[in-house]
Design an enzyme around this catalytic site. Structure first.
Site, mmCIF file in Angstrom:
data_model
loop_
_atom_site.group_PDB
_atom_site.id
_atom_site.type_symbol
_atom_site.label_atom_id
_atom_site.label_comp_id
_atom_site.label_asym_id
_atom_site.label_seq_id
_atom_site.Cartn_x
_atom_site.Cartn_y
_atom_site.Cartn_z
ATOM 1 C CG PHE A 1 -0.449 0.447 2.523
ATOM 2 C CD1 PHE A 1 -0.615 1.892 2.775
ATOM 3 C CD2 PHE A 1 0.234 -0.337 3.361
ATOM 4 C CE1 PHE A 1 -0.341 2.177 4.149
ATOM 5 C CE2 PHE A 1 0.463 -0.009 4.443
ATOM 6 C CZ PHE A 1 0.531 1.279 5.103
ATOM 7 C CE LYS A 2 3.473 1.548 4.799
ATOM 8 N NZ LYS A 2 4.679 1.314 5.647
ATOM 9 C CG ASP A 3 4.190 0.510 -4.242
ATOM 10 O OD1 ASP A 3 5.122 1.023 -3.960
ATOM 11 O OD2 ASP A 3 3.925 -0.671 -4.633
ATOM 12 C CB THR B 1 8.170 2.966 4.366
ATOM 13 O OG1 THR B 1 6.847 3.268 4.777
ATOM 14 C CG2 THR B 1 8.498 4.107 3.794
#
Length: 467
Positions: free
Chosen positions: A111-113, A144
């Site tokens: 999800f950091k993308d 991250t």
């Protein structure tokens, strides 16, 4: 729109200056001076927008036109061009009440993308416009770092150094960082845990002469742009649901360790997304659950878990929530954070606990329950969860589904990133090609002790060589 610090000693600044500052120079976190209100009519008008167009609308409320609309649109389009799903973040329905928002279709399968691909492009944009050297410094519990490195590797005018805890990230997470051979990337593997890495980062950013000399910039969730980018997917998930399911509001279950993901949901709710429950899912490192359920914010013994990206004791974004909890009183925030520094804990009254629980609920997931959830959902729905996403589902079952209305649980990583845990229950999976090819690549990293001075020396040598 101006931006200020949770501790009140940063003069109001604009969007680009806020982005470049990262951590407030008074040690606080940057927040908007006011939070824009999105009306029900605006939400309705946004209901058919693509993810990219929705992000443009949300960001336009915060940028003060400091980035021309055409440039902002291109930054957003470029940031999500590499996502494998045409919807960017597809919403999968598992049953009548439970939906999974898949946040892992970006380049590093996490999800950091969603935020960091945009932030990397924004840093490159600012570096070019202002003719500045930008040195990004961050700490990671796993995802991250890989995402940040992916977003800026090889880009002119940018260097990036990422600290990760040696031996405490998954094998795939480690390889995604350390197999990158670009000369503008430095990986430091710290003999400690994530909280040790994060503390050193905070100390280096608080050292204003050092920060200024080396043009240090933040890509962790201490940077408000990261929070803002993540808030967009709460809007998107709400708007993707059929109107009859979202009519009475939507609930979210959110795996979190650094409080950033759930704070992004809290921000979206304050902006006007009709969110009923925000359920915070933790693993056995459950300081945040104890804060919400018992009113005690106190780090305790670190435990290694199957969800290492959530193995965090000191949550950076806790201070942002505290700021709003204290009625945007910077003096009160400063006093509480000084007390926490001196005493190692914060205790909240029963009245304050009730107020906290009006904002969010929490559930701690054991290692055993995490694996049981993965197995159960694979058996029942033929849907494979990674351990972090499984914590979100377990929290939905354990604390969240007592309420009414649709539930969206955030799937924060592709299961291939955490194959070690999934193999424990006898499930074999096929890796995506981009992950499989990592195992044949050489690694490049430097193992360092948990010491600010040693890490500062590494940074001085790296930035001197690459500038």
């Amino acid at each position: 729109m101006k931006y200020i610090s949770t501790r009140g000693k940063v003069a109001p600044i604009g969007f680009i200056d806020m982005f470049l500052m990262g951590l407030g120079e008074d040690g606080g976190l940057i927040v908007p001076e006011t939070i824009p209100n999105v009306t029900a009519d605006q939400l309705k008008a946004w209901s058919k927008l693509s993810y990219q167009d929705l992000m443009l609308e949300v960001f336009s409320l915060f940028t003060n036109d400091e980035i021309p609309e055409q440039d902002l649109r291109k930054l957003i389009q470029d940031s999500y061009a590499g996502f494998t799903s045409p919807d960017v973040l597809p919403l999968t329905t598992l049953n009548d009440s439970l939906h999974v928002l898949e946040l892992f279709h970006g380049p590093t399968f996490a999800f950091k993308d969603v935020a960091l691909q945009f932030m990397g492009n924004l840093y490159a944009y600012v570096a070019k416009k202002q003719n500045k050297v930008i040195n990004i410094l961050g700490a990671t519990s796993g995802d991250t770092g890989a995402s940040a490195i992916s977003s800026v590797r090889g880009k002119e005018g940018i260097q990036i150094c990422i600290l990760h805890p040696n031996g405490k990230v998954s094998r795939v997470q480690e390889l995604q960082m350390t197999t990158v051979q670009d000369d503008n990337v430095l990986n430091l593997s710290v003999n400690g845990n994530f909280d040790d890495c994060q503390q050193i980062i905070k100390e280096l950013f608080a050292d204003i002469p050092f920060k200024t000399k080396y043009h240090l910039r933040a890509i962790n969730s201490i940077n408000f742009v990261r929070i803002l980018a993540q808030s967009v997917y709460y809007f998107y998930a709400y708007l993707q649901l059929p109107e009859k399911l979202r009519a009475d509001g939507v609930n979210f279950s959110i795996p979190t360790g650094n409080f950033g993901n759930i704070f992004s949901g809290y921000l979206a709710k304050k902006m006007g997304v009709p969110i009923k429950q925000l359920v915070l899912a933790t693993n056995e490192n459950n300081i945040l659950e104890r804060f919400i359920n018992e009113g005690v914010y106190k780090p305790e013994g670190f435990r290694s878990t199957h969800s290492p990206s959530m193995d965090i004791q000191i949550a950076s974004n806790f201070e942002r929530y505290l700021y709003y909890f204290c009625g945007e009183d910077a003096i009160a925030v400063s006093e509480r954070m000084e007390r926490f520094k001196a005493e190692g804990q914060l205790i909240f009254t029963s009245e304050e606990i009730s107020r906290i629980q009006q904002d969010m609920t929490a559930y701690s997931v054991s290692n055993e329950e995490c694996l049981e959830t993965i197995q159960s959902y694979k058996n029942e729905f033929d849907y494979l969860l990674d351990p972090h996403s499984a914590c979100g589902i377990a929290a939905y079952k354990g604390a969240g589904n007592k309420g009414d209305g649709a539930f969206v649980s955030l799937a924060t990583a592709h299961p291939a990133k955490f194959d070690e845990a999934i193999r424990l229950i006898g499930i074999e999976q096929t890796f995506p090609e981009r992950i499989q090819e990592l195992f044949d690549k050489p690694q490049r990293q430097v193992v360092v002790e948990n010491a600010k001075a040693e890490i500062a020396t590494q940074l001085e040598g790296f930035y001197r060589v690459t500038q």
